[in-house]
Design an enzyme around this catalytic site. Structure first.
Site, PDB file in Angstrom:
ATOM      1  N   CYS A   2       0.854  -1.194   0.000  1.00  0.00           N
ATOM      2  CA  CYS A   2       0.000   0.000   0.000  1.00  0.00           C
ATOM      3  C   CYS A   2       0.886   1.240   0.000  1.00  0.00           C
ATOM      4  O   CYS A   2       2.080   1.175   0.268  1.00  0.00           O
ATOM      5  CB  CYS A   2      -0.870   0.014   1.247  1.00  0.00           C
ATOM      6  SG  CYS A   2      -1.828  -1.492   1.442  1.00  0.00           S
ATOM      7  N   ARG A  34       1.212   1.787  -5.918  1.00  0.00           N
ATOM      8  CA  ARG A  34       1.377   0.765  -4.859  1.00  0.00           C
ATOM      9  C   ARG A  34       0.040   0.156  -4.463  1.00  0.00           C
ATOM     10  O   ARG A  34       0.000  -0.817  -3.695  1.00  0.00           O
ATOM     11  CB  ARG A  34       2.056   1.379  -3.634  1.00  0.00           C
ATOM     12  CG  ARG A  34       3.497   1.818  -3.845  1.00  0.00           C
ATOM     13  CD  ARG A  34       4.053   2.473  -2.595  1.00  0.00           C
ATOM     14  NE  ARG A  34       4.195   1.501  -1.531  1.00  0.00           N
ATOM     15  CZ  ARG A  34       5.323   0.830  -1.278  1.00  0.00           C
ATOM     16  NH1 ARG A  34       6.388   1.030  -2.033  1.00  0.00           N
ATOM     17  NH2 ARG A  34       5.392  -0.037  -0.303  1.00  0.00           N
ATOM     18  N   LYS A 497       8.516 -14.279 -22.099  1.00  0.00           N
ATOM     19  CA  LYS A 497       9.061 -12.969 -21.692  1.00  0.00           C
ATOM     20  C   LYS A 497       9.812 -12.323 -22.842  1.00  0.00           C
ATOM     21  O   LYS A 497       9.684 -11.128 -23.098  1.00  0.00           O
ATOM     22  CB  LYS A 497       9.970 -13.140 -20.466  1.00  0.00           C
ATOM     23  CG  LYS A 497       9.201 -13.330 -19.175  1.00  0.00           C
ATOM     24  CD  LYS A 497       8.522 -12.037 -18.798  1.00  0.00           C
ATOM     25  CE  LYS A 497       7.201 -12.113 -18.099  1.00  0.00           C
ATOM     26  NZ  LYS A 497       6.160 -12.929 -18.604  1.00  0.00           N
ATOM     27  N   HIS A 516      12.816 -34.800 -31.646  1.00  0.00           N
ATOM     28  CA  HIS A 516      11.607 -35.188 -32.397  1.00  0.00           C
ATOM     29  C   HIS A 516      11.185 -34.097 -33.371  1.00  0.00           C
ATOM     30  O   HIS A 516      10.012 -33.989 -33.724  1.00  0.00           O
ATOM     31  CB  HIS A 516      10.468 -35.494 -31.401  1.00  0.00           C
ATOM     32  CG  HIS A 516      10.772 -36.635 -30.500  1.00  0.00           C
ATOM     33  ND1 HIS A 516      10.759 -37.951 -30.902  1.00  0.00           N
ATOM     34  CD2 HIS A 516      11.178 -36.638 -29.204  1.00  0.00           C
ATOM     35  CE1 HIS A 516      11.098 -38.726 -29.896  1.00  0.00           C
ATOM     36  NE2 HIS A 516      11.363 -37.955 -28.855  1.00  0.00           N
TER      37      HIS A 516
HETATM   38  C1  AGP Z   1       2.179 -12.418 -18.791  1.00  0.00           C
HETATM   39  O1  AGP Z   1       3.496 -11.860 -18.980  1.00  0.00           O
HETATM   40  C2  AGP Z   1       1.219 -11.958 -19.841  1.00  0.00           C
HETATM   41  N1  AGP Z   1       1.032 -10.556 -19.731  1.00  0.00           N
HETATM   42  C3  AGP Z   1      -0.047 -12.791 -19.931  1.00  0.00           C
HETATM   43  O2  AGP Z   1       0.349 -14.057 -20.414  1.00  0.00           O
HETATM   44  C4  AGP Z   1      -0.822 -13.025 -18.612  1.00  0.00           C
HETATM   45  O3  AGP Z   1      -0.096 -13.882 -17.776  1.00  0.00           O
HETATM   46  C5  AGP Z   1      -2.154 -13.699 -18.981  1.00  0.00           C
HETATM   47  O4  AGP Z   1      -2.881 -12.808 -19.799  1.00  0.00           O
HETATM   48  C6  AGP Z   1      -3.000 -14.059 -17.755  1.00  0.00           C
HETATM   49  O5  AGP Z   1      -3.326 -12.891 -17.055  1.00  0.00           O
HETATM   50  P1  AGP Z   1      -3.943 -13.061 -15.580  1.00  0.00           P
HETATM   51  O6  AGP Z   1      -2.885 -13.732 -14.751  1.00  0.00           O
HETATM   52  O7  AGP Z   1      -4.252 -11.667 -15.113  1.00  0.00           O
HETATM   53  O8  AGP Z   1      -5.177 -13.921 -15.697  1.00  0.00           O
END
Ligand code: AGP
Length: 624
Positions: A2, A34, A497, A516
């Site tokens: 917070c 925050r 990422k 494979h």
């Molecule tokens: C994560 O880096 C992405 N931005 C995306 O895959 C995200 O994890 C996904 O959209 C799920 O979002 P949520 O966890 O808010 O449900």
């Protein structure tokens, strides 16, 4: 996590001077990242304490103040909330008052033993108006102050802090002490802003950077009392202490990111705290695991014969890590299904199926629709979510909140590690409940989990090598990621990422799948990250992954290997070895993914891309 702001200035003659409410509002605006579930302010004026507070974003509080302004005051505290205990409602918004209404308190953190203290206060007839752990502190402070008013608010704070367990930053004001704010901190940040004729308090320097760059950092278990022209620091035991004085070099924008260049970088570095906070308050007085938000009966949990994890993106990879752990600990079959595929494949679900919906935002429409489908099929649904009061927890039978704090960057990092941590807690809880693991075995794993935050910090402190490699590889067009067992979802997350942040083609594979087909992709110079399991685990896993490294290296790949300290088997085949601390195989994803996050963030930065708001993406995908 917070936002906290405190201000004490020199009362201007006739109230025409600086208004505490304006100073605090300005600080809250800089701290809104925050938490933005609610906001509130308390001022000491006219012989009393007055508060205004409102659920939702800070703008809602500003609207309330416009309609019903606080009196001009030289002493004010303010709070912007990220809900942990108790949903984002007006009643749960801070500040909270004691029964007398003459003391107000705001809080950042989690009081682990609040339930016990709340029961004690209820027994004494204390009237509660909220569900929060913070209101418990307000009443304890009010009772301690009333027991010895002459000793003052700081003495009351010392007495109360001695009874609290967990993580907390507290600020309190009392009508009897206009011109004074008392703060306390344990496992949660609090800094003092040193002004001319005024002093400030904040959860970080963004709270007061518009007024002063001279600051004082408080240490663990310390109490601070500020007036307009004095700052006194003591320990919880009352002995004098010295805070660490420093000059703030950041500008206001950097201050909101804790001095990091982006929220992405800040949130990667917030991960030790996110894991630690998610672990807070999960064991009872005997050390047995307890999940107090678990509203599915023990009998129903004992009858579960299958678990289906539904999630999207990074959250789905957290579910894949959970699969290995829960199947190993609980001997329950675990399926991990992309939420948007789940309901169209006509899944086999019954009353004995536990569906686990993992979501940072709690608003991902694909996952919401999958939750609804699962419940229509009679399954019990447990949400693992980072956003208190969001749709997915509301539509589930039970919830396990992660406490990663608001995740501002679109690409998920700290929420991912917190999700994995929560999945481990769920697996251990089920294993304890169903008798698959003895209490001491659960305690052993919990002890290893509690070491992870420090180990993640070790990894973060040693990643200059990864940053240099990322900058060197800024022009690369394709990167492959290999992993086996729990390293496989880590490889998939590493690839995601890099896609999200650097817009580079990246693909994660199960290392055993390489021969494979995908190995056809490997040509001389092809960068390949390999996540290597511990050699101390199932040796067959480790030796097979080392063979996989040899396979790609023989075809000219540039191998970047993530391996635990002391694993020398990988060295002959690795162009780069990135070391992580030793931990058990099942917990290693919490460490192995961090270098991959930093690599993606640094490479995207080197390309001049916006790592907080990548193109084409949204933080919460609220459409199907
Ligand atoms: C994560 O880096 C992405 N931005 C995306 O895959 C995200 O994890 C996904 O959209 C799920 O979002 P949520 O966890 O808010 O449900």
């Amino acid at each position: 996590m917070c936002g906290i702001v405190g201000y004490v200035g020199t009362p201007a003659a006739g109230g025409a001077g600086v208004d505490g409410t304006e100073v605090v509002l300005e600080g809250l605006r800089r701290l809104e990242y925050r938490g933005y579930d609610s906001a509130g302010i308390a001022v000491v004026a006219g012989g009393g304490v007055q508060t205004r507070k409102k659920a939702g974003k800070l703008a809602n509080l500003v609207e309330v103040l416009g309609a019903d302004p606080l009196p001009a005051a030289a002493t004010a505290i303010g709070h912007t909330r990220w809900a942990t205990h108790g949903g984002p409602t007006d009643a749960n918004a801070h500040p909270h008052l004691d029964a007398s209404g003459r003391l107000a308190v705001i809080h950042n953190g989690i009081v682990e033993n609040f339930a016990l203290l709340r029961a004690e206060l209820l027994e004494a007839g204390t009237p509660f108006t909220s569900e929060t752990d913070t209101e418990v502190v307000a009443h304890l402070l009010g009772r301690a102050h009333a027991a010895d008013p002459a000793a003052g608010l700081a003495a009351a704070m010392r007495a109360v802090c001695a009874r609290l367990e967990g993580a907390f930053t507290l600020l309190a004001v009392h009508a009897d002490e206009p011109g004074t704010i008392v703060g306390a901190r344990r496992n949660s940040p609090l800094v003092v802003g040193l002004g001319e004729g005024a002093n400030y308090l904040g959860s970080d320097v963004a709270a007061f950077i518009a007024h002063t760059r001279e600051a004082l950092e408080l240490g663990q278990d310390q109490i601070v009392t500020i007036t307009a022209d004095d700052v006194v620091v003591t320990g919880f035991d009352g002995t004098p202490r010295e805070g660490r004085r420093f000059h703030v070099d950041w500008d206001a924008a950097a201050a909101e990111k804790g001095g990091f260049p982006s929220f992405m970088a800040k949130e990667i570095h917030d991960q030790p705290q996110a894991i630690a906070d998610t672990l807070l308050g999960r064991t009872d007085a005997e050390g047995r695991l307890q999940l107090d938000e678990m509203k599915i009966s023990e009998a129903e949990l004992r009858s579960v014969d299958k678990i289906v994890v539904i999630a999207c993106g990074t959250a789905a990879y957290a579910g894949q890590v959970a699969k290995y752990a829960i199947e190993h600990w609980c001997r329950i079959p675990v399926e991990v299904e992309l939420a948007h595929e789940f309901r169209y494949r006509d899944p086999v679900v019954s009353e004995r199926t536990l569906v686990v919906a993992i979501s940072q935002s709690g608003e991902t429409m694909d996952t919401i629709m999958a939750v609804r489908h699962a419940r229509e099929q009679g399954a019990k649904v447990l949400a693992i979510c980072n956003t208190n009061g969001s749709t997915i927890p509301r539509e589930s039978d039970a919830v396990l909140y992660t406490h990663a704090g608001p995740e501002i960057a679109v690409a998920s990092t700290k929420a991912f590690l917190a999700q994995i941590t929560a999945c481990y807690l769920l697996g251990l809880y089920l294993a304890q409940l169903r008798g698959n693991k003895f209490a001491d075995e659960v305690a052993d794993v919990l002890a290893q989990l509690h070491e992870i935050p420090g180990q993640v910090r070790q990894v973060l402190d040693g990643l200059e090598q990864v940053r240099e490699i990322a900058r060197y590889m800024a022009d690369t067009r394709s990167v492959l990621f290999l992993g086996r067992h729990v390293g496989y979802p880590v490889a998939m997350e590493g690839a995601l990422k890099l896609k999200e942040l650097a817009y580079i083609h990246a693909e994660g594979f199960a290392a055993g799948e390489l021969k494979h087909g995908p190995i056809a992709l490997v040509e001389p110079g092809q960068p390949v990250f390999v996540v290597v399991p511990s050699p101390r685990g199932r040796d067959s896993l480790h030796s097979k992954v080392v063979s996989n490294i040899q396979e790609v290296r023989a075809r000219g790949a540039r191998t970047l290997v993530i391996a635990e300290h002391g694993d020398t088997d990988v060295e002959p085949y690795a162009d780069v070895v990135i070391r992580i601390p030793r931990t058990s195989t099942l917990l290693s994803p919490l460490l192995a993914v961090v270098p991959l996050q930093v690599f993606a963030c640094e490479l995207a930065t080197a390309k001049g891309l916006d790592v907080d708001q990548p193109r084409n993406l949204a933080k919460s995908v609220t459409v199907e």
